[in-house]
Write a protein that holds these residues in place. Structure first.
Motif, short mmCIF file in Angstrom:
data_model
loop_
_atom_site.label_atom_id
_atom_site.label_comp_id
_atom_site.label_asym_id
_atom_site.label_seq_id
_atom_site.Cartn_x
_atom_site.Cartn_y
_atom_site.Cartn_z
N ALA A 137 -14.55 -5.65 6.43
CA ALA A 137 -13.54 -5.43 5.40
C ALA A 137 -12.88 -6.76 5.07
O ALA A 137 -12.55 -7.55 5.97
CB ALA A 137 -12.52 -4.42 5.89
N GLY A 143 -9.21 -4.40 -0.37
CA GLY A 143 -9.86 -3.14 -0.06
C GLY A 143 -11.37 -3.21 -0.15
O GLY A 143 -12.06 -2.20 0.04
N GLY A 188 -12.56 -2.16 -3.65
CA GLY A 188 -11.22 -1.62 -3.72
C GLY A 188 -10.76 -1.42 -5.16
O GLY A 188 -11.10 -2.20 -6.05
N TRP A 203 -10.74 2.13 4.03
CA TRP A 203 -10.29 0.80 3.60
C TRP A 203 -9.42 0.87 2.34
O TRP A 203 -9.12 -0.14 1.73
CB TRP A 203 -11.52 -0.08 3.34
CG TRP A 203 -12.51 0.09 4.45
CD1 TRP A 203 -12.43 -0.43 5.70
CD2 TRP A 203 -13.68 0.92 4.42
NE1 TRP A 203 -13.49 0.00 6.46
CE2 TRP A 203 -14.28 0.84 5.72
CE3 TRP A 203 -14.29 1.72 3.46
CZ2 TRP A 203 -15.44 1.52 6.04
CZ3 TRP A 203 -15.45 2.41 3.79
CH2 TRP A 203 -16.01 2.31 5.07
N GLY A 204 -9.05 2.09 1.97
CA GLY A 204 -8.25 2.31 0.78
C GLY A 204 -9.08 2.89 -0.35
O GLY A 204 -10.30 2.99 -0.26
#
Length: 462
Positions: A137, A143, A188, A203-204
């Protein structure tokens, strides 16, 4: 089996041996549904449709998966430009693609997974890669999640490249990457993107990268190891290279054979919408029938580049009409495939050589018919029908006979217009130019444009 296929990975013709006797799994990368399909798009579908038909003819049970990418940067950009929801654009373009496939008699796949329907499988794969030390990540708060190309020593083996010789992956802001060649597994969400274009993840919120989509979908429907992975030659890098790397880094054997079809070009360049030289399938089908466009594509070997021109397309259509003309003269049922045809198809799907065998049979059949050898002519016609059936080009196939979509209507219109054009030609030959002009005006009043060319009149809907 005697079938031999050119494997892009080994750069050699290999004897095809299925992983499971009597069965074969094929995964073909489908299109990103961002815009209407052009003839360059559908070539891959036609080529791999012929492969599928030939594998089935050789007695194999084929599981044929062709995916759809329905979430992507380009889809989001085009939808924003058109002020419409991204999913509405993707849905409409998928319908256009289905119509194009149907018009060319591309058989429906065993299953056609869409990327948006398989986000859970992608998240599982990404998590596995992180656990195995091949993904990370980003630490910049974006993200994003990236595949670590340096962690996989075999990265580049499909296209025979070293990491140092590769360009940076342009799929995300490089600031979050350990190496500019690292590619995005998860992207992200940005504030400028619609919320509907993102999914929750560890991770969002975000959406999958392009490459992880196919690995996850192929694995779900074909398993960790399968027989053939196909697509256009432009997908070899980075898409297929990245698919193979992430799949094998996850512990999956993935594809045993890689097959890639060449481009259809215009003026020596790949046909694409970005170059402004694309030819949409419905527009082309105003000039020729779907069966004729399919013949044009099938007549070239799948690994040969086709330089598109309407002149070449018209020549191909004329050649196919000569085949149909022979079958109109001689009534027959499908017979045995000629040994030369089987040999050509078994030699890396050699459709160009197979089509040459087809025309040899037509010439021989016409000769026998003219000589009064009815039995010989029927046997030749039976061989012709058998070859056409394998190639998806049999005029006796209900798909072509009844028409699908607008195909049947176009055939009726074509017959009517050509009948009027024949009348016009006779009037001009008799120097009755007033009658010829009246027929032309009648055709034009129906919304049909006529273009007189050296090869004869052509018509299109105005």
């Amino acid at each position: 089996m005697a079938l031999r296929l050119y494997d892009t990975a080994s750069r050699a013709v290999r004897d095809f041996v299925p992983l499971v006797e009597g069965r074969v799994g094929v995964y073909v990368c489908g299109l990103t549904v961002q815009s209407e399909p052009h003839v360059g798009h559908v070539r891959s579908a036609v080529n791999f449709d012929v492969l599928r038909r030939w594998l089935a003819h050789r007695g194999l049970a084929v599981t044929f998966i062709r995916n759809i990418t329905d979430i992507d940067d380009k889809i989001l950009t085009k939808a924003a430009e058109q002020d419409r929801p991204w999913y509405n654009l993707a849905f409409d373009m998928k319908r256009e693609l289905d119509r194009a496939y149907d018009a060319l008699h591309v058989l429906p796949p065993t299953y056609e997974p869409a990327a948006t329907g398989h986000v859970p499988e992608m998240l599982e794969l990404i998590a596995l890669l992180i656990d195995r030390g091949h993904a990370y990540a980003a630490e910049d708060g974006s993200g994003d999640v990236y595949f670590d190309v340096r962690s996989w020593p075999s990265y580049g083996e499909l296209t025979r490249q070293s990491v140092e010789d590769m360009e940076a992956a342009g799929d995300a802001d490089p600031r979050g990457k350990r190496d500019p060649r690292d590619f995005a597994l998860w992207k992200g969400r940005k504030e400028s993107e619609p919320l509907t274009a993102s999914w929750p993840s560890p991770w969002g919120r975000g959406r999958p990268g392009w490459h992880v989509e196919c690995s996850a979908m192929a694995g779900k429907y074909l398993g960790e190891a399968f027989d053939i992975h196909g697509g256009g030659v432009d997908l070899r890098f980075p898409h297929h290279e990245n698919e193979q790397a992430q799949s094998r880094a996850a512990g999956h054997e993935f594809a045993s054979y890689w097959m890639h079809n060449a481009w259809i070009t215009t003026s020596g360049e790949k046909m694409s919408k970005s170059l402004g030289n694309s030819l949409l399938v419905p527009a082309v089908l105003e000039r020729v029938r779907g069966i004729e466009l399919r013949y044009y594509m099938v007549a070239a070997h799948y690994r040969s580049t086709v330089e598109f021109s309407f002149e070449a397309l018209e020549e191909a259509a004329s050649a196919f009409r000569r085949v149909e003309g022979f079958l109109d003269r001689v009534d027959a049922e499908p017979g045995e495939l000629p040994a030369a045809f089987v040999e050509a198809m078994d030699d890396d799907l050699g459709t160009s050589a197979a089509v040459a065998v087809l025309h040899d049979a037509v010439r021989e059949g016409n000769r026998l018919h003219d000589a009064g050898d009815t039995t010989g002519a029927r046997e030749a016609a039976g061989r012709v029908l058998a070859m056409l059936d394998v190639l998806g080009l049999s005029p006796r196939d209900p798909h072509w006979a009844t028409g699908s979509g607008d195909e049947g209507l176009r055939d009726v219109v074509d017959a009517l217009v050509r009948g009027l054009l024949d009348q016009r030609a006779r009037a001009r030959a008799d120097k009755d130019f007033a009658a010829a002009d009246a027929i032309r005006d009648q055709i034009k009043a129906a919304g049909v444009e006529i273009e007189d060319t050296a090869q004869g009149p052509r018509w299109s809907v105005g």
